[in-house]
Every structure is written in structure tokens, then in C-alpha cells.
Design a protein around this motif. Sequence first.
Motif, PDB file in Angstrom:
ATOM      1  N   ASP A 115      44.683  -7.109  66.492  1.00  0.00           N
ATOM      2  CA  ASP A 115      45.914  -7.312  65.737  1.00  0.00           C
ATOM      3  C   ASP A 115      46.213  -6.019  64.991  1.00  0.00           C
ATOM      4  N   TYR A 281      51.191  -4.802  67.736  1.00  0.00           N
ATOM      5  CA  TYR A 281      51.053  -6.192  67.292  1.00  0.00           C
ATOM      6  C   TYR A 281      52.308  -6.528  66.490  1.00  0.00           C
ATOM      7  N   THR A 283      54.944  -9.093  64.560  1.00  0.00           N
ATOM      8  CA  THR A 283      55.109 -10.357  63.842  1.00  0.00           C
ATOM      9  C   THR A 283      56.565 -10.775  63.746  1.00  0.00           C
ATOM     10  N   ARG A 287      55.423 -11.999  68.506  1.00  0.00           N
ATOM     11  CA  ARG A 287      54.924 -11.834  69.876  1.00  0.00           C
ATOM     12  C   ARG A 287      53.419 -11.584  69.928  1.00  0.00           C
ATOM     13  N   GLY A 288      52.798 -11.345  68.763  1.00  0.00           N
ATOM     14  CA  GLY A 288      51.393 -10.991  68.774  1.00  0.00           C
ATOM     15  C   GLY A 288      51.201  -9.609  69.378  1.00  0.00           C
TER      16      GLY A 288
END
Length: 587
Positions: A115, A281, A283, A287-288
Motif C-alpha cells: 500500500d 496505491y 484511495t 482502486r487500491g
Amino acid sequence: MRIPALTAAAALLTSLTLPLSGAAAAAPAGHAPHSARFDQPSTAFAPAGTVLRPGTPGEAGLDPAPIDAFERQMAGWEDPAAGAGYLFPGATTLMAHDGVVVERGAGGYAVKYADATTTLPQDQWIPARTDTIYDLASLSKLFTSIVAMQQLQAGRIDLDTPVAHYIPEFAANGKGGITIRQLLTHTSGFDADPVPSLWQGYPDIASREQAVLDAKPINPPGTTYLYSDLNMLSMQLVLQKVTGRPLDALVRDDITAPLHMTDTGYNPPAAEKSRIAATEYQTSPARGMVWGQVHDENAWALGGVAGHAGVFSTADDLAVLAQTILNGGIYKGHRILSGTSVRLMEQNFNQAFPSDSHGLGFELDQIWYMGGLSGPQTLGHTGFTGTSLVIDPQSRSFVILLSNRVHPSRNTPSTNPPRRAIAEAMAQAMPVSAPGGGPLWHSGQGGNTTSTLTTGPLTAAAKVDVDFSAFVNTESTDLLSVEDSTDGGTTWHALPLTVTGTGAPAGTPAALSGQAVRAWWHVHAEVPQPAGALQLRWRYSTDPVYEGRGVDLAHLSVTAGGRTVPGSCALTPAGAWQQVRATAPLS
């Protein structure tokens, strides 16, 4: 650990996916190798039969030292231990001259983070490789532009025809006068991005495409250069309208398939995910970790196929595309563009905006990332994910940098230093030779430095003539001057210079600079009868920003009354000046 250049060249021979010829393959019939010299620019396309092949810098007539130094720099930029010098988790690079791939390397990691702040377990890290597939970001615009050139060749579009001729709805909100040319040169008047973003303000692809058609310019067309994704989004809709085919099919059928660029396209297959470099990553949207899908949110909102972003590729595939352009639009017998179309991509249509030179789709002469390869015909582009491509027709060279600098966050330092460094390494690797032979002095220094080449004390009872040859490839603010001092070097004064040769500046400038012309100049300066002991120096000073290849001096001569001034042969270099070849007197 970064794969070193020579190891990478050896790996080139056995790669099953590489679309380059093997090392044993001879140069194609009719291929006349171009001079490796940087000061002998080519005005013609490379022979149409030029095919990429691996080789060492020496085999291509290049100095390996700048290329090796660049590899060492890259290793630092990929190393988190470098602190502020750490720029990206991983990268792949490729350099080619006259069809010879002289550097092909990779280092760091294509996938490293879970992440925005957490690394994956180390056994899940995926190293970057020479065949890693990267999200090209705005390098995708080049594919859209090449498709546009193909439709221009076919007569389906015209540069100076309004876009609304092809899509009447485009005329909404005062866009009736915007032309195809203005889309391709970013002079349409559009804002930089759609507002609101396509992924935020609209529920489906149809409404997002309509939002592009409805976009309102912020400047009158043709009055301002403003780089805008809306230009290529609009170009996509035109191309789809006039051909009846989606953009991904046009790119596949008319570019990548003929050139056998098997790793290039939109929405890469899931089976290739382990070869794809991860990006950010995200947010918002939620979408991650974006991995295997396009990073750009607006392109993602259009299903991964967009005129401004969405193409994935490898360094090897992009090398084929670059060589195709150098060859005049053909590679291995497959022509995707006419020579006329390639010349249009090299032509500056933005002369009204001097710092924003632009061909049709390609940026031109942008020293901020093209470094020492920049010049009026030098084509290229960058991408937000940390990618760049620079193609220099004058030296038949190109360099490619692909990185995942947005992994895991876009809040990273600029990637421009390595973009410039790879171009600078290629420019420095190409030799420069004194006209007619003989030794020369070279300074290819970094930014915010000054180098001097100074004579000892000179005694002359008459006017002193200073003559020399100069090859100057510098940013306009990086200056070469000739100065004199009569107080032992306490104070120095710049001498007016008379310059002759191709592209030489007019008048009597006090200093020289420029990258527009790769040519040797003859330079003359005069010192009236000196009032006391005289010293002379050649001074090269750079500002903190960008540099070109540097300055080369040859045939230095200091005379009075037709005779060499005693003591003028003793030169003291300070800074980056270094003599190339054996020591020789000034005259």
C-alpha cells in the motif's frame, strides 16, 4: 542490483521475447553506418534496412565511459539507502546508436509495496527486468499521434480542417474553429485536464466521451500553448469517427502488429501481470494498488483505452518504434508511416511559442529532459509514471527510460535528472574531433559550475590576435567567453568575438552558447596593445538548471604580428576542462 550494460547486452542474444536481431546478424544490405561523431550530424533518414542489433559501445564507435557512469547513477536512483537521491523503486533503460543497442539495463523492483506506506514481504518483491512491461502514461499520446498521421496520409483528416467538420457536436462551447493541427500541437485553447475529472463527474463511458465533446476552452484557439490531455482525448474521438474502429484496434492493427511489438497495447492480459510494473496505491478513486491496469484515472474511466494514456510497453518494443522513426517510417520491411509524415512530426509547428517547440504529436527540442541530445529536430515525450523517450535523428540515436516512480505514491521527487542523464550519456559517448585533426580541449560539466583554461603571463608589444575553433552545444544560458586580464588575473574582461561558420551568431557577441546547430565555428578576438603583462582565459560557465553536451576547443592560437606569443602554449585548466589526445602547442 542493477543489471550492468554488458551483461544486459549478452542477455539480449538469448531473449525469446526480444524483437531485435541476434548478435550474429550482419548489417542489412545497403546499410551504411553513420559516423559516430556528434559533430557530424546526419540530414537523412537511417537506411530503411537498419535493424536493431546488440553491440558494445566500442563497436558503435562510442566511448563506454559516459554510459558506464550513467549505469552507476541509475543504481543510486533505485536505492532507498540513497536518501533524497532515491527516485523510483525500479527502472529499465535502453540506449541505441545507428541501430546498435549499446545499453540495455534494469534495476530495482517492479513490484515492492502493498500500500502507500507498507512494503510487501521481501519474498514477494518482483525485480525490474529488461523485459518488464511499464505503464507508459503520456507516451501513449505518441501512438495516438502516429494513428493520426496515418489517417492524414490516407486523406481521412486534414490538418487545417476544424474538428467539428468530423464531429459536429464538438463545436459546442465555442470550439467550432479548433483544428486537427491545434489538437496535435496543444494550441487548441483547452485546459490541461477535464474538469470535473471523467471518473468523478459522469456515470459511464458514453457520458464521459460526451464530456470531452462538451469541454469548453479557456483560451482562444491558436493563441496559447497549453499541454492538455483533452487534445488527445478529442483526437481519439476523431480517429474513431473517421475510421469506424476503436483506438486500441487502430494502434494494434496499424502500428504494433506490423512492427511485431508483441508486448505493447492497452489493457494488458492478466497472464502477463507478473511482468508488469505496479504503479500507485490509490484511495480516490478507491482502486487500491494499481497493478496491471492503467494508472491514469481518466483513462481508467474510459475502460483503459484513451488518446492520452493507457498504453503499456517494454523498452525493447519502444526501441523498435524509435528505430522505425529514424528509418523514415519503416522497419524490417513493414512501413507504418511515409517519410513525409515523419518529417512532419519533426517539424516545429509552434514557432509562435519559442520554448514549446512541437511537431505533430511529438515534443521537440526540450532540453529539460532531452539533455545533450536536444536539438531542433529531436523528438520525444515523457510520461507521468516516470517514462521518457528521446529520438535524435541528427545522430541516429535514441534513449529510453521506463520507471515506476509512482509506486507506491505519486508524491516523489522529479524523474527529470535521470531523463536528462541518459540523454547526456549518449551525447557524451559520441566523440567530437577537431576539424582537420589535432588535439582538443573538452568541458562537459554539470550545472552551476565554471571551468577556465588560462595562459601564463604573456608579453606582446602589438595587437594580439586570438583564434580558435569551437564546438558549442550548451543551454542558451551556459556561456563560453574569452577574457583578458592585465593585472595578474585579479580582474577579467570579456573580449568581443567574431564568429564564422554554419549557424554562427551575428555581430560580435561577448559569449557563445546554443544547441540549434551542431557545427564547428571559427572564433576570432583581438586585444589592443596590452598595457602590461597579459593573460588570456577561456571561461565556460553553467547555470544550475540544464546542460548540453558541453564545449570543445581546438586549434587555439595566440599571435602578435603574425608570430606566436611566447608563453601562450602553457595552459592551466581549472574545473572540467580536459585535453583529448596528446599535448600539443596552441599554434
